[in-house]
Design a protein around this motif. Sequence first.
Motif, PDB file in Angstrom:
ATOM      1  N   ARG A   8      42.326  -1.113 -27.682  1.00 54.10           N
ATOM      2  CA  ARG A   8      43.681  -1.250 -27.160  1.00 54.10           C
ATOM      3  C   ARG A   8      44.243  -2.631 -27.488  1.00 54.10           C
ATOM      4  N   ALA A   9      45.369  -2.644 -28.153  1.00 53.35           N
ATOM      5  CA  ALA A   9      46.056  -3.885 -28.543  1.00 53.35           C
ATOM      6  C   ALA A   9      47.382  -3.465 -29.157  1.00 53.35           C
ATOM      7  N   ALA A  10      48.157  -4.421 -29.629  1.00 52.48           N
ATOM      8  CA  ALA A  10      49.280  -4.071 -30.495  1.00 52.48           C
ATOM      9  C   ALA A  10      48.698  -3.477 -31.778  1.00 52.48           C
ATOM     10  N   ILE A  11      49.333  -2.414 -32.279  1.00 52.92           N
ATOM     11  CA  ILE A  11      48.851  -1.734 -33.486  1.00 52.92           C
ATOM     12  C   ILE A  11      50.009  -1.597 -34.466  1.00 52.92           C
ATOM     13  N   LEU A  12      49.752  -1.934 -35.725  1.00 58.42           N
ATOM     14  CA  LEU A  12      50.739  -1.801 -36.795  1.00 58.42           C
ATOM     15  C   LEU A  12      50.039  -1.251 -38.020  1.00 58.42           C
ATOM     16  N   HIS A  13      50.606  -0.198 -38.604  1.00 58.42           N
ATOM     17  CA  HIS A  13      50.077   0.253 -39.894  1.00 58.42           C
ATOM     18  C   HIS A  13      51.186   0.862 -40.739  1.00 58.42           C
ATOM     19  N   SER A  14      50.918   0.916 -42.039  1.00 56.39           N
ATOM     20  CA  SER A  14      51.916   1.332 -43.013  1.00 56.39           C
ATOM     21  C   SER A  14      51.932   2.855 -43.150  1.00 56.39           C
ATOM     22  N   LEU A  15      53.130   3.409 -43.256  1.00 55.79           N
ATOM     23  CA  LEU A  15      53.291   4.855 -43.449  1.00 55.79           C
ATOM     24  C   LEU A  15      53.876   5.202 -44.806  1.00 55.79           C
ATOM     25  N   GLY A  16      54.487   4.221 -45.478  1.00 58.45           N
ATOM     26  CA  GLY A  16      55.116   4.499 -46.763  1.00 58.45           C
ATOM     27  C   GLY A  16      55.669   3.232 -47.376  1.00 58.45           C
ATOM     28  N   ASP A  17      56.121   3.364 -48.608  1.00 56.51           N
ATOM     29  CA  ASP A  17      56.686   2.235 -49.348  1.00 56.51           C
ATOM     30  C   ASP A  17      58.105   1.978 -48.855  1.00 56.51           C
ATOM     31  N   PRO A  18      58.378   0.786 -48.304  1.00 57.58           N
ATOM     32  CA  PRO A  18      59.732   0.505 -47.822  1.00 57.58           C
ATOM     33  C   PRO A  18      60.807   0.694 -48.895  1.00 57.58           C
ATOM     34  N   TYR A  30      53.037  -0.027 -32.362  1.00 59.66           N
ATOM     35  CA  TYR A  30      52.865   0.229 -30.935  1.00 59.66           C
ATOM     36  C   TYR A  30      52.544  -1.101 -30.257  1.00 59.66           C
ATOM     37  N   PRO A  31      53.496  -1.703 -29.544  1.00 59.12           N
ATOM     38  CA  PRO A  31      53.230  -2.996 -28.892  1.00 59.12           C
ATOM     39  C   PRO A  31      52.037  -2.948 -27.945  1.00 59.12           C
ATOM     40  N   ASP A  32      51.848  -1.805 -27.275  1.00 53.81           N
ATOM     41  CA  ASP A  32      50.653  -1.557 -26.469  1.00 53.81           C
ATOM     42  C   ASP A  32      50.104  -0.228 -26.949  1.00 53.81           C
ATOM     43  N   GLY A  33      49.196  -0.300 -27.902  1.00 56.45           N
ATOM     44  CA  GLY A  33      48.696   0.913 -28.532  1.00 56.45           C
ATOM     45  C   GLY A  33      47.220   1.120 -28.296  1.00 56.45           C
ATOM     46  N   VAL A  34      46.766   2.320 -28.596  1.00 56.81           N
ATOM     47  CA  VAL A  34      45.340   2.655 -28.525  1.00 56.81           C
ATOM     48  C   VAL A  34      44.946   3.378 -29.812  1.00 56.81           C
ATOM     49  N   LEU A  35      43.833   2.938 -30.375  1.00 53.67           N
ATOM     50  CA  LEU A  35      43.212   3.582 -31.527  1.00 53.67           C
ATOM     51  C   LEU A  35      41.884   4.167 -31.068  1.00 53.67           C
ATOM     52  N   VAL A  36      41.693   5.459 -31.285  1.00 58.71           N
ATOM     53  CA  VAL A  36      40.458   6.137 -30.897  1.00 58.71           C
ATOM     54  C   VAL A  36      39.684   6.505 -32.165  1.00 58.71           C
ATOM     55  N   VAL A  37      38.406   6.145 -32.184  1.00 62.90           N
ATOM     56  CA  VAL A  37      37.564   6.339 -33.358  1.00 62.90           C
ATOM     57  C   VAL A  37      36.318   7.118 -32.958  1.00 62.90           C
ATOM     58  N   ALA A  38      35.931   8.075 -33.799  1.00 65.38           N
ATOM     59  CA  ALA A  38      34.679   8.804 -33.593  1.00 65.38           C
ATOM     60  C   ALA A  38      34.145   9.252 -34.943  1.00 65.38           C
ATOM     61  N   ASP A  39      32.835   9.167 -35.111  1.00 65.57           N
ATOM     62  CA  ASP A  39      32.177   9.599 -36.345  1.00 65.57           C
ATOM     63  C   ASP A  39      32.801   8.978 -37.585  1.00 65.57           C
ATOM     64  N   GLY A  40      33.183   7.704 -37.461  1.00 63.68           N
ATOM     65  CA  GLY A  40      33.675   6.974 -38.610  1.00 63.68           C
ATOM     66  C   GLY A  40      35.115   7.238 -38.992  1.00 63.68           C
ATOM     67  N   ASP A  60      35.301   4.897 -23.521  1.00 60.56           N
ATOM     68  CA  ASP A  60      34.905   3.506 -23.759  1.00 60.56           C
ATOM     69  C   ASP A  60      36.073   2.778 -24.434  1.00 60.56           C
ATOM     70  N   ILE A  61      36.702   1.854 -23.711  1.00 55.93           N
ATOM     71  CA  ILE A  61      37.888   1.164 -24.223  1.00 55.93           C
ATOM     72  C   ILE A  61      37.612  -0.330 -24.330  1.00 55.93           C
ATOM     73  N   THR A  62      37.862  -0.887 -25.517  1.00 50.49           N
ATOM     74  CA  THR A  62      37.821  -2.335 -25.724  1.00 50.49           C
ATOM     75  C   THR A  62      39.258  -2.827 -25.813  1.00 50.49           C
ATOM     76  N   ARG A  63      39.591  -3.808 -24.987  1.00 47.48           N
ATOM     77  CA  ARG A  63      40.973  -4.303 -24.948  1.00 47.48           C
ATOM     78  C   ARG A  63      41.031  -5.708 -25.552  1.00 47.48           C
ATOM     79  N   PHE A  64      42.059  -5.945 -26.366  1.00 52.97           N
ATOM     80  CA  PHE A  64      42.248  -7.234 -27.027  1.00 52.97           C
ATOM     81  C   PHE A  64      43.572  -7.851 -26.589  1.00 52.97           C
ATOM     82  N   GLU A  65      43.559  -9.151 -26.337  1.00 55.70           N
ATOM     83  CA  GLU A  65      44.772  -9.890 -25.998  1.00 55.70           C
ATOM     84  C   GLU A  65      45.194 -10.748 -27.197  1.00 55.70           C
ATOM     85  N   ASN A  66      46.494 -10.812 -27.409  1.00 59.70           N
ATOM     86  CA  ASN A  66      47.048 -11.594 -28.526  1.00 59.70           C
ATOM     87  C   ASN A  66      46.416 -11.202 -29.858  1.00 59.70           C
ATOM     88  N   ARG A  67      46.208  -9.913 -29.999  1.00 65.15           N
ATOM     89  CA  ARG A  67      45.608  -9.375 -31.205  1.00 65.15           C
ATOM     90  C   ARG A  67      46.501  -8.270 -31.777  1.00 65.15           C
TER      91      ARG A  67
END
Length: 435
Positions: A8-18, A30-40, A60-67
Amino acid sequence: MTQPKAYRAAILHSLGDPAQVGLEASHAYYPDGVLVVADGRVRDIGPADEVLARQPAGLDITRFENRLITSGFIDTHIHFPQTEMIASYGEQLLDWLNNYTFPEERKFVDQAHGARVAELFLDELLRNGTTTAMVFGTVHKASVDAFFTASHARNMRMIAGKVMMDRHAPDYLLDTPESGYADSKELIERWHKKGRQLYAVTPRFAPTSTAEQLALAGKLLAEYDDVYMQTHLSENQQEIEWVKSLFPEQKGYLDVYDHFGLLGDRSVFAHAVHLEQEEAARMGETDSVISFCPTSNLFLGSGLFDLPGAEQRGIRVGLGTDVGAGTSFSMLQTINEAYKIQQLRRHKLHPLKALYLATLGGARSLRLEDKVGNLAVGKEADFLVLDLHATPLMQARMNNAHNLFEQLFVLMMLGDDRAIAQTYIYGECRYRRDH
């Protein structure tokens, strides 16, 4: 199936060529986002309240500040044997090769040396947030075996190849057309698609291969239609004139590669700083790729790459550090220099475009966009945790930033390996700055 983990942190990723979809549609933030990962792989992503509502209790949630969480960086051109000769003083391309590069690469006849440098090289990639790279070995088959062995053990997604070079280099670094073909074929059979490893047929550049060797490189591409090809193109004016003198029957530098069947949608040409109009058009027609290597182009005084011109021709472009002529493993520093080169060409590189080039654009240039390049559900979970307060100056500047784009630009201009708090490979933390 492993238990899912959430971050859990701010999350930014690319979806296409601007340049194609516009700035707003080019990314998800997502200023307050969650990324869920399983099996790689990425299991879920989005605003925290929405994602957590979809997950079972006890997650199981790991939270990051200023990240800031984003997808791993993709380096489309780098030389692992040149790791320990980075920052070698005072030459342009051809003298630099003779005075620094070739003597350094001689050491890689020893597989133990190659294994040691491969570990250092991969450590540096992880320290700088690079999770996928297209990598040159040396002419020695042992160097590529050492590299793939180390990369496979870390489960990193790497593309690499043995240099093919049968002339215009010291005798201790030459192969033959036949040995270059046989060694490459053996390495393809051993490593291509083993785990996350992929192979690239690797003629160093046209001057160091005879017509016979280039023809056999083309034969390899015909025999294995899903391997890659990597080489250099039009980096330096002196180099271009040399190629024309060596291959007078061809129309120009690119036509040498074209004649031997080396162009195509898995062919990556580093630099291409001085393309002629006809060459740029031909690259677009064949869906060939350019790796833009800004720190190297500046360090060797090669020239200023025309990014908008290449893209107007429909050429896919990725970013490359080109270590050791490049001066940093950091993709953030590479973006920094790319921005300045485009400024000199009177073109503004928007931070979202830079993010695209370093992530999804790199994946598209390597035909890996179905696997990596962003954090879409189902993709391989190669991702970074970036520290927005990595230095006192960065923290002060971030506190004075007014929006996401300004924050991202500050990260591009002031960021380096210190901004990489953690690097995850296939869902596993492989680098942690504080350890």
